[in-house]
Design an enzyme around this catalytic site. Structure first.
Site, PDB file in Angstrom:
ATOM      1  N   LEU A 161     -35.327 -74.308 -35.101  1.00  0.00           N
ATOM      2  CA  LEU A 161     -36.037 -74.480 -36.371  1.00  0.00           C
ATOM      3  C   LEU A 161     -37.248 -75.376 -36.164  1.00  0.00           C
ATOM      4  O   LEU A 161     -37.133 -76.505 -35.704  1.00  0.00           O
ATOM      5  CB  LEU A 161     -35.119 -75.082 -37.433  1.00  0.00           C
ATOM      6  CG  LEU A 161     -35.664 -75.083 -38.876  1.00  0.00           C
ATOM      7  CD1 LEU A 161     -34.522 -75.001 -39.868  1.00  0.00           C
ATOM      8  CD2 LEU A 161     -36.505 -76.314 -39.168  1.00  0.00           C
ATOM      9  N   HIS A 208     -33.501 -87.495 -32.982  1.00  0.00           N
ATOM     10  CA  HIS A 208     -34.920 -87.831 -32.930  1.00  0.00           C
ATOM     11  C   HIS A 208     -35.408 -88.068 -34.358  1.00  0.00           C
ATOM     12  O   HIS A 208     -34.933 -87.437 -35.305  1.00  0.00           O
ATOM     13  CB  HIS A 208     -35.693 -86.674 -32.290  1.00  0.00           C
ATOM     14  CG  HIS A 208     -37.109 -86.999 -31.927  1.00  0.00           C
ATOM     15  ND1 HIS A 208     -38.105 -87.068 -32.876  1.00  0.00           N
ATOM     16  CD2 HIS A 208     -37.690 -87.272 -30.741  1.00  0.00           C
ATOM     17  CE1 HIS A 208     -39.252 -87.356 -32.277  1.00  0.00           C
ATOM     18  NE2 HIS A 208     -39.026 -87.486 -30.980  1.00  0.00           N
TER      19      HIS A 208
END
Length: 311
Positions: free
Chosen positions: A132, A235
């Site tokens: 994605l 992240h």
């Protein structure tokens, strides 16, 4: 058939004509996305795989790959997401599983507890959602959520093509183009950086992991602090995706990626909130969700958009 309004963003299946646009998106990702490699040949291979999968006549998941594309309503591709129907077919799907161990000495009157990472293949046979990515200028108006949920509605409309469990790997913490976890654990065995390993994995598979990675449990207390601190840590740019997965009732229970130690989360397919919530009737009736999404079409004709904007 119900369709999105002219100029309205919508999601469809990616096609070979999208190659240049997908390559431009991959270049914006900054690396570290195995399933959206910044490599023309690898992306071309994925698009061909997706097109072949859409044409396949199957009644159970085998080794298919589906790539979706988000258009902005003016013909510009601004996002993509992918689904692997059954992982562990071409090569094993590796994860680290964290477990707690305790050592005790009666003589010293001391005990010591630490986490240990085991290399496992617990998710072989599951469906994986992956790849994605949304153009930075399109990260608004819940576009990312629509793109993420499009995969669940595609699964719901083609349930026989997917497994009973869905897994997702979240991009782990990086420092520039390096991963503290990779540098401490796998880098010395592989002989290169994490982005190089990611690209190699995308293009050639992960047999090198079985060939080179340490097979024994890894005591995290023996790792540098920088490596320990990123285990299971998403992240910063992946936090929205992680939160969406948690909102869909995925579990984060100690699995992590072998490259950057980002969390690997999983859910029973029919327990995923969007799938649980939607109402699939038949091939001619649009599928709707309480989140205001509507999907129509089978396989290459699949389309999804926001219902409140539809005519």
């Amino acid at each position: 058939m119900t369709a999105p309004n002219p100029g309205q963003p919508f999601i469809r299946m990616a096609r070979m004509a999208d190659l240049d646009a997908l390559l431009a998106l991959a270049a914006l990702s900054g690396g570290g996305m195995t399933n959206l490699p910044n490599d023309r040949a690898a992306l071309q291979e994925r698009l061909a795989w997706s097109e072949d999968s859409l044409e396949a006549q199957i009644t159970a998941p085998q080794d298919e790959f589906y790539m979706l594309a988000l258009e902005d309503g003016a013909g510009t591709l601004i996002g993509t997401a992918s689904i692997f129907s059954r992982i562990g077919v071409r090569w094993p799907f590796y994860s680290y599983k964290s477990a707690r161990v305790t050592h005790a000495s009666r003589g010293l009157g001391r005990s010591f507890s630490t986490n240990v990472l085991h290399l496992v293949n617990d998710f072989d046979g599951a469906t994986e959602i992956a790849g994605l990515f949304l153009h930075p200028d399109a990260r608004r108006d819940h576009m990312g959520a629509m793109l993420a949920r499009s995969r669940y509605l595609f699964i719901a409309q083609h349930r026989e093509r997917f497994g009973d469990q869905v897994v997702a790997e979240i991009r782990g913490w990086m420092e520039g183009e390096t991963s503290p976890f990779w540098d401490a654990v796998a880098g010395p065995f592989f002989g290169g950086g994490v982005l190089e390993a990611d690209l190699f994995n995308a293009m050639h598979g992960n047999q090198f992991i079985a060939d080179l990675m340490p097979r024994y449990p890894i005591y995290t207390s023996m790792l540098p602090a920088a490596a320990r601190e990123v285990i299971g840590r998403p992240h910063e740019k992946s936090l929205p995706a992680y939160r969406l997965l948690m909102g869909e009732d995925f579990l984060d229970d100690g699995y992590c990626d072998i490259f950057d130690a980002g969390p690997t989360v999983h859910a029973r397919t029919d327990h995923i909130a969007t799938i649980r919530d939607c109402a699939v009737v038949d091939e001619t009736t649009p599928t709707r969700t309480s989140k205001g999404l509507i999907a129509t079409g089978r396989l290459s004709d699949f389309r999804l958009w926001r219902e409140e904007q539809a005519a």
